[in-house]
Design a protein around this motif. Structure first.
Motif, PDB file in Angstrom:
ATOM      1  N   THR A  96      12.208 -34.542   8.256  1.00 22.78           N
ATOM      2  CA  THR A  96      12.122 -35.022   6.866  1.00 22.78           C
ATOM      3  C   THR A  96      13.230 -34.423   6.015  1.00 22.78           C
ATOM      4  O   THR A  96      13.781 -33.368   6.350  1.00 22.78           O
ATOM      5  N   ARG A  97      13.499 -35.083   4.910  1.00 23.91           N
ATOM      6  CA  ARG A  97      14.324 -34.512   3.846  1.00 23.91           C
ATOM      7  C   ARG A  97      13.633 -34.840   2.526  1.00 23.91           C
ATOM      8  O   ARG A  97      13.132 -35.968   2.359  1.00 23.91           O
ATOM      9  N   LEU A  98      13.620 -33.857   1.637  1.00 28.52           N
ATOM     10  CA  LEU A  98      13.092 -34.104   0.282  1.00 28.52           C
ATOM     11  C   LEU A  98      14.276 -34.161  -0.667  1.00 28.52           C
ATOM     12  O   LEU A  98      15.104 -33.251  -0.683  1.00 28.52           O
ATOM     13  N   ILE A 104      16.575 -29.338  -8.361  1.00 24.82           N
ATOM     14  CA  ILE A 104      15.944 -28.032  -8.092  1.00 24.82           C
ATOM     15  C   ILE A 104      16.492 -27.632  -6.729  1.00 24.82           C
ATOM     16  O   ILE A 104      15.782 -27.605  -5.735  1.00 24.82           O
ATOM     17  N   LYS A 105      17.807 -27.434  -6.713  1.00 21.96           N
ATOM     18  CA  LYS A 105      18.501 -27.436  -5.429  1.00 21.96           C
ATOM     19  C   LYS A 105      18.209 -26.258  -4.526  1.00 21.96           C
ATOM     20  O   LYS A 105      18.530 -26.316  -3.346  1.00 21.96           O
ATOM     21  N   GLU A 106      17.556 -25.233  -5.048  1.00 24.19           N
ATOM     22  CA  GLU A 106      17.122 -24.150  -4.152  1.00 24.19           C
ATOM     23  C   GLU A 106      15.929 -24.613  -3.307  1.00 24.19           C
ATOM     24  O   GLU A 106      15.593 -24.011  -2.298  1.00 24.19           O
ATOM     25  N   ILE A 107      15.282 -25.660  -3.772  1.00 25.87           N
ATOM     26  CA  ILE A 107      14.055 -26.121  -3.115  1.00 25.87           C
ATOM     27  C   ILE A 107      14.261 -27.424  -2.339  1.00 25.87           C
ATOM     28  O   ILE A 107      13.697 -27.631  -1.273  1.00 25.87           O
ATOM     29  N   ALA A 108      15.071 -28.313  -2.891  1.00 23.27           N
ATOM     30  CA  ALA A 108      15.257 -29.626  -2.262  1.00 23.27           C
ATOM     31  C   ALA A 108      16.657 -30.143  -2.561  1.00 23.27           C
ATOM     32  O   ALA A 108      17.316 -29.679  -3.493  1.00 23.27           O
ATOM     33  N   GLU A 109      17.059 -31.144  -1.768  1.00 13.30           N
ATOM     34  CA  GLU A 109      18.356 -31.769  -2.022  1.00 13.30           C
ATOM     35  C   GLU A 109      18.288 -32.604  -3.303  1.00 13.30           C
ATOM     36  O   GLU A 109      17.239 -33.179  -3.590  1.00 13.30           O
ATOM     37  N   PRO A 110      19.396 -32.697  -4.014  1.00 15.57           N
ATOM     38  CA  PRO A 110      19.402 -33.651  -5.120  1.00 15.57           C
ATOM     39  C   PRO A 110      19.432 -35.083  -4.562  1.00 15.57           C
ATOM     40  O   PRO A 110      19.899 -35.293  -3.439  1.00 15.57           O
ATOM     41  N   TYR A 111      18.952 -36.035  -5.329  1.00 16.13           N
ATOM     42  CA  TYR A 111      18.966 -37.431  -4.861  1.00 16.13           C
ATOM     43  C   TYR A 111      20.390 -37.961  -4.819  1.00 16.13           C
ATOM     44  O   TYR A 111      21.084 -37.983  -5.836  1.00 16.13           O
ATOM     45  N   ARG A 114      23.623 -42.438  -0.901  1.00 19.31           N
ATOM     46  CA  ARG A 114      24.312 -42.566   0.387  1.00 19.31           C
ATOM     47  C   ARG A 114      23.770 -41.570   1.413  1.00 19.31           C
ATOM     48  O   ARG A 114      23.690 -41.864   2.606  1.00 19.31           O
ATOM     49  N   ARG A 115      23.426 -40.401   0.904  1.00 21.14           N
ATOM     50  CA  ARG A 115      22.899 -39.386   1.797  1.00 21.14           C
ATOM     51  C   ARG A 115      21.485 -39.765   2.270  1.00 21.14           C
ATOM     52  O   ARG A 115      21.142 -39.581   3.438  1.00 21.14           O
ATOM     53  N   ALA A 116      20.717 -40.322   1.349  1.00 20.46           N
ATOM     54  CA  ALA A 116      19.371 -40.788   1.714  1.00 20.46           C
ATOM     55  C   ALA A 116      19.487 -41.835   2.826  1.00 20.46           C
ATOM     56  O   ALA A 116      18.740 -41.805   3.810  1.00 20.46           O
ATOM     57  N   ARG A 118      21.830 -42.175   5.071  1.00 23.54           N
ATOM     58  CA  ARG A 118      22.203 -41.528   6.343  1.00 23.54           C
ATOM     59  C   ARG A 118      20.979 -40.865   6.984  1.00 23.54           C
ATOM     60  O   ARG A 118      20.764 -40.988   8.186  1.00 23.54           O
ATOM     61  N   HIS A 119      20.199 -40.185   6.153  1.00 27.37           N
ATOM     62  CA  HIS A 119      18.990 -39.542   6.686  1.00 27.37           C
ATOM     63  C   HIS A 119      18.077 -40.595   7.326  1.00 27.37           C
ATOM     64  O   HIS A 119      17.542 -40.394   8.409  1.00 27.37           O
ATOM     65  N   LEU A 120      17.910 -41.705   6.632  1.00 33.02           N
ATOM     66  CA  LEU A 120      17.031 -42.760   7.149  1.00 33.02           C
ATOM     67  C   LEU A 120      17.574 -43.318   8.467  1.00 33.02           C
ATOM     68  O   LEU A 120      16.820 -43.517   9.427  1.00 33.02           O
ATOM     69  N   GLU A 121      18.896 -43.546   8.501  1.00 32.09           N
ATOM     70  CA  GLU A 121      19.511 -44.071   9.729  1.00 32.09           C
ATOM     71  C   GLU A 121      19.290 -43.111  10.901  1.00 32.09           C
ATOM     72  O   GLU A 121      19.191 -43.533  12.045  1.00 32.09           O
ATOM     73  N   LYS A 122      19.223 -41.827  10.584  1.00 31.77           N
ATOM     74  CA  LYS A 122      19.001 -40.834  11.640  1.00 31.77           C
ATOM     75  C   LYS A 122      17.517 -40.654  11.975  1.00 31.77           C
ATOM     76  O   LYS A 122      17.154 -39.773  12.749  1.00 31.77           O
ATOM     77  N   GLY A 123      16.677 -41.442  11.348  1.00 30.12           N
ATOM     78  CA  GLY A 123      15.245 -41.403  11.681  1.00 30.12           C
ATOM     79  C   GLY A 123      14.466 -40.363  10.909  1.00 30.12           C
ATOM     80  O   GLY A 123      13.317 -40.067  11.240  1.00 30.12           O
ATOM     81  N   ARG A 124      15.077 -39.787   9.882  1.00 25.31           N
ATOM     82  CA  ARG A 124      14.354 -38.806   9.071  1.00 25.31           C
ATOM     83  C   ARG A 124      13.569 -39.529   7.986  1.00 25.31           C
ATOM     84  O   ARG A 124      14.055 -40.523   7.427  1.00 25.31           O
ATOM     85  N   VAL A 125      12.397 -38.996   7.701  1.00 27.87           N
ATOM     86  CA  VAL A 125      11.633 -39.532   6.568  1.00 27.87           C
ATOM     87  C   VAL A 125      12.211 -38.906   5.305  1.00 27.87           C
ATOM     88  O   VAL A 125      12.368 -37.687   5.236  1.00 27.87           O
TER      89      VAL A 125
HETATM   90  P1  GTP Z   1      23.439 -34.335   8.348  1.00 25.21           P
HETATM   91  O1  GTP Z   1      24.639 -34.340   7.478  1.00 25.21           O
HETATM   92  O2  GTP Z   1      23.076 -35.703   8.797  1.00 25.21           O
HETATM   93  O3  GTP Z   1      23.446 -33.352   9.437  1.00 25.21           O
HETATM   94  O4  GTP Z   1      22.210 -34.004   7.363  1.00 25.21           O
HETATM   95  P2  GTP Z   1      21.586 -32.636   6.982  1.00 25.21           P
HETATM   96  O5  GTP Z   1      20.626 -32.912   5.871  1.00 25.21           O
HETATM   97  O6  GTP Z   1      21.020 -31.924   8.159  1.00 25.21           O
HETATM   98  O7  GTP Z   1      22.858 -31.863   6.451  1.00 25.21           O
HETATM   99  P3  GTP Z   1      23.061 -30.556   5.677  1.00 25.21           P
HETATM  100  O8  GTP Z   1      23.809 -29.646   6.605  1.00 25.21           O
HETATM  101  O9  GTP Z   1      23.675 -30.941   4.405  1.00 25.21           O
HETATM  102  O10 GTP Z   1      21.615 -29.975   5.372  1.00 25.21           O
HETATM  103  C1  GTP Z   1      20.995 -29.025   6.169  1.00 25.21           C
HETATM  104  C2  GTP Z   1      19.678 -28.657   5.544  1.00 25.21           C
HETATM  105  O11 GTP Z   1      19.890 -28.166   4.231  1.00 25.21           O
HETATM  106  C3  GTP Z   1      18.707 -29.814   5.413  1.00 25.21           C
HETATM  107  O12 GTP Z   1      17.403 -29.336   5.660  1.00 25.21           O
HETATM  108  C4  GTP Z   1      18.830 -30.234   3.971  1.00 25.21           C
HETATM  109  O13 GTP Z   1      17.640 -30.799   3.458  1.00 25.21           O
HETATM  110  C5  GTP Z   1      19.138 -28.895   3.302  1.00 25.21           C
HETATM  111  N1  GTP Z   1      19.919 -29.116   2.089  1.00 25.21           N
HETATM  112  C6  GTP Z   1      21.060 -29.798   1.945  1.00 25.21           C
HETATM  113  N2  GTP Z   1      21.468 -29.783   0.665  1.00 25.21           N
HETATM  114  C7  GTP Z   1      20.562 -29.080  -0.027  1.00 25.21           C
HETATM  115  C8  GTP Z   1      20.404 -28.699  -1.389  1.00 25.21           C
HETATM  116  O14 GTP Z   1      21.180 -29.038  -2.272  1.00 25.21           O
HETATM  117  N3  GTP Z   1      19.313 -27.938  -1.692  1.00 25.21           N
HETATM  118  C9  GTP Z   1      18.430 -27.552  -0.745  1.00 25.21           C
HETATM  119  N4  GTP Z   1      17.387 -26.832  -1.130  1.00 25.21           N
HETATM  120  N5  GTP Z   1      18.528 -27.897   0.527  1.00 25.21           N
HETATM  121  C10 GTP Z   1      19.580 -28.642   0.895  1.00 25.21           C
END
Ligand code: GTP
Length: 235
Positions: A96-98, A104-111, A114-116, A118-125
């Motif tokens: 999964t990716r949130l 709140i980038k210490e906790i989750a990725e920002p929206y 394009r990245r969303a 890619r995650h979906l294409e890779k089978g991540r929820v």
């Molecule tokens: P790929 O590029 O397909 O490998 O995707 P990925 O999500 O694995 O790439 P990345 O190396 O960017 O992320 C590795 C981990 O860090 C994942 O669990 C992401 O959810 C997390 N992550 C990436 N960016 C952020 C962010 O801004 N904040 C937080 N809290 N986590 C992040």
């Protein structure tokens, strides 16, 4: 499979299960298992979850709280639910990716759309937290917006009723369920599916809405497999 990429909308209240507040771990696990079943069939799944089990901005406003302040609290509530769902899915072995609409980038990725994708294409929820990131918008609107942005085939609104009826099925035992209904008929008949902002956005972008019972085991998988489950709203 009927759908390749779906946006699943879950209400925060649904996470309460039998409780009055917060998150019922049993319900959370059941949802994670339902979602896993479709991920295992290679369906791409994005999720928007509400926050009403923790805080509702509108309820805060009706008790005298500033609406914007209340909505910000509600957005944070959706992030809490998103984290809980992420954990439950990971316990089931689902990647999964949130992503959140407010940073709140210490906790989750920002929206980032394009990245969303890619995650979906890779089978991540991908779970989208924080609603649209704006006050005065519901998580239904966030769900439709994200569904359009990621080109989902449909928005699946998981509820505790099994579709759209011509009257409230919890109050009227003669209420009749629709299998299929057009956007136009929903408006003409004054049926409640989503708030108007969300509903209109869906109609304008020809995004089908499917309302179904998420609390019945196997329903989500049946739905994406093409079985007649719930009610479909389309053009
Ligand atoms: P790929 O590029 O397909 O490998 O995707 P990925 O999500 O694995 O790439 P990345 O190396 O960017 O992320 C590795 C981990 O860090 C994942 O669990 C992401 O959810 C997390 N992550 C990436 N960016 C952020 C962010 O801004 N904040 C937080 N809290 N986590 C992040």
């Amino acid at each position: 499979m009927q759908y390749k990429r779906i946006l699943l909308k879950l209400s925060g209240e649904a996470l309460m299960g039998e409780r009055q507040y917060g998150i019922d771990p049993k319900r959370l696990k059941e949802y994670a298992q339902e979602i896993k079943q479709v991920v295992d069939r290679n369906i791409q799944v994005a999720i928007v979850i509400g926050g009403g089990n923790i805080f509702r901005g509108v309820a805060g406003a009706s008790n005298g709280m500033d609406r914007v302040q209340g909505d910000h609290m509600g957005m944070l509530a959706t992030c809490i639910n998103g984290l809980a769902l992420q954990s439950a899915l990971e316990d089931e072995g689902v990647h999964t990716r949130l992503q959140t609409a407010i940073e709140i980038k210490e906790i989750a990725e920002p929206y980032i759309k394009r990245r969303a994708n890619r995650h979906l294409e890779k089978g991540r929820v991908v779970i989208f937290g924080g609603g649209t990131g704006n006050p005065y918008f519901t998580t239904d609107t966030a769900a439709v917006l994200r569904a359009i942005e990621i080109n989902a085939d449909a928005i699946l609104k998981g509820t505790r009723v099994d579709g759209i009826y011509n009257a409230d099925p919890e109050k009227d035992k003669d209420a009749i369920k629709y299998n299929n209904i057009s956007f136009k008929d929903v408006i003409e008949k004054g049926l409640k599916v989503m708030d108007m902002t969300a509903f209109t956005l869906s109609e304008e972008n020809k995004l089908p809405i499917i309302v179904f019972d998420m609390n019945t085991n196997g329903n989500l998988l049946k739905l994406v497999s093409g079985e007649q489950i719930g009610t479909i709203v389309d053009n």
